[in-house]
Design an enzyme around this catalytic site. Structure first.
Site, PDB file in Angstrom:
ATOM      1  N   ARG A   1       0.783  -0.955   0.062  1.00  0.00           N
ATOM      2  CA  ARG A   1      -0.006  -0.120   0.141  1.00  0.00           C
ATOM      3  C   ARG A   1       1.126   1.586  -0.008  1.00  0.00           C
ATOM      4  NH1 ARG A   1      -4.919   0.560   4.945  1.00  0.00           N
ATOM      5  NH2 ARG A   1      -2.579   0.191   5.709  1.00  0.00           N
TER       6      ARG A   1
ATOM      7  N   LYS B   1      -2.493   6.568   1.931  1.00  0.00           N
ATOM      8  CA  LYS B   1      -2.262   6.746   2.977  1.00  0.00           C
ATOM      9  C   LYS B   1      -1.332   7.891   3.174  1.00  0.00           C
ATOM     10  CE  LYS B   1      -2.120   4.423   7.674  1.00  0.00           C
ATOM     11  NZ  LYS B   1      -3.272   5.711   8.250  1.00  0.00           N
TER      12      LYS B   1
ATOM     13  N   GLU C   1     -16.108   6.345   5.384  1.00  0.00           N
ATOM     14  CA  GLU C   1     -15.021   5.663   6.234  1.00  0.00           C
ATOM     15  C   GLU C   1     -15.095   7.466   7.541  1.00  0.00           C
ATOM     16  OE1 GLU C   1     -11.204   5.057   5.480  1.00  0.00           O
ATOM     17  OE2 GLU C   1     -10.882   6.421   3.891  1.00  0.00           O
TER      18      GLU C   1
END
Ligand code: PLP
Ligand code: COI
Length: 341
Positions: free
Chosen positions: A82, A184, A220
């Protein structure tokens, strides 16, 4: 090895400086060999790309002490992958997966005295990150980067641990349509700070973000994905291009299906549907699974049937199974547990 004298069971989610961290620098198109260092400070140009244009990405994972005394990490390969995807989106070089895992191992070994004991409720949180380090004044990516990885012992992300929290629907967005919500990057968290503090000032623990294009679908929170439970015991979790692909959520979907025999739906979830659900949890490395008891939408309150006192029964089963796998009391799927010798 003697553990540090820390009150493990009363740790919150805050930074405690530990002994060693890992650092590697990227220059002239290549990463250097990397090393552990005691120096917890970063010295960079006043004009570093990270300081001017927020060119930084990060990860979060944990090291655990298992029941039989081993130190393990959970699926670090997925964090490495990721981070590579996050870096590519911000025009940063990849930090190779094998180097990422080696850095995790080195930092955990060097700080083994800070890995909380089994059963303490605490874990060692690992924070890998990377940033553009050389001076850039016109808008463009840096040519030089630094990868770092530090460790800090942590307790529960939300005060009260397993006690259900109250969240509110945010009017502001953390991500844009076709933006960076699925990586992220520090910039996503900067986006969330004002609405997070506003939520706190109004007495809420967290925000529920809705999809930035239509504000009709659940996305989220600022640091975790949602899991819902239906009246007939199915798990429902939002699918969206603008949420972070949580490793915890992906693991829980597998746990729900194969360990607990539950049906799982990964699909867009309308906010309208939320009042039909019986339980709600926030899942992430830091959050593990934190139960949500109540959602407030502009003064309209909805309390889940699981209530404000404890986790609902299905979220509890998911929590117990996942943490059992992480702490070595339940057999893990192949490749999930990375032992640090
Ligand atoms: N969503 C956001 C915005 C996060 O910051 C995190 C934390 O990493 C998560 C979800 C959960 O992801 P993971 O389970 O990989 O930690
Ligand atoms: C994590 O769960 O590792 C995160 O990065 C979330 C962050 C908000 C602490």
């Amino acid at each position: 090895m003697e553990k540090k004298n820390i009150d493990w069971s009363n740790l919150g989610f805050s930074y405690i400086q530990t002994e060693m961290r890992y650092v590697s620098n990227y220059k002239d198109g290549a990463w250097d060999a990397g090393t552990l260092t005691e120096n917890a400070n970063v010295t960079i140009s006043e004009c570093a790309c990270v300081l001017q244009y927020a060119q930084t990405v990060f990860e979060g994972l944990k090291a655990y002490t298992t029941k039989d005394g081993r130190i393990v990490t959970f699926r670090p390969d997925l964090n490495a992958e990721r981070m590579e995807a996050s870096a590519a989106r911000l025009e940063m070089p990849a930090f190779p997966k094998d180097r990422f895992i080696d850095a995790v191992e080195q930092v955990v070994r060097a700080n083994a005295a800070y890995v909380p004991p089994y059963g303490s409720g605490a874990t060692l949180y690992l924070r890998p990150y990377m940033f553009g380090s050389n001076a850039v004044i016109g808008v463009k990516p840096a040519d030089e980067y630094q990868f770092r990885l530090f460790a800090t012992p942590v307790g529960p992300y939300f005060k009260g641990g397993a006690k259900p929290i109250t969240i509110r629907v945010s009017d502001l967005d953390r991500a844009a349509p076709h933006g960076t919500g699925n990586i992220k990057a520090g910039l996503n968290y900067a986006m969330s700070l004002h609405t997070l503090m506003d939520a706190h000032r109004q007495g809420f623990d967290e925000n529920m973000f809705l999809d930035p294009a239509t504000h009709t679908k659940v996305e989220e929170t600022g640091g975790a994905n949602f899991l819902f439970v239906t009246k007939d015991g199915k798990i429902v979790t939002p699918k969206s291009d603008s949420i972070l692909p949580s490793i915890t959520r992906r693991s829980l979907v597998h746990v729900a299906k194969t360990y607990l025999g539950l049906e799982v739906e990964e699909r867009p979830v309308l906010f309208e549907e939320v009042k039909e659900f019986t339980e709600c949890g926030l899942c992430g490395t830091a959050a593990v699974i934190s139960p949500v008891g109540r959602i407030v939408d502009h003064g309209k309150e909805f309390t889940f049937p699981s209530g404000m006192e404890e986790m609902g029964p299905t979220i509890r089963k998911l929590y117990d199974t996942l943490t059992g796998i992480q702490m070595g009391t339940i057999e893990a799927p192949d490749g999930w547990i990375h032992v640090i010798d």
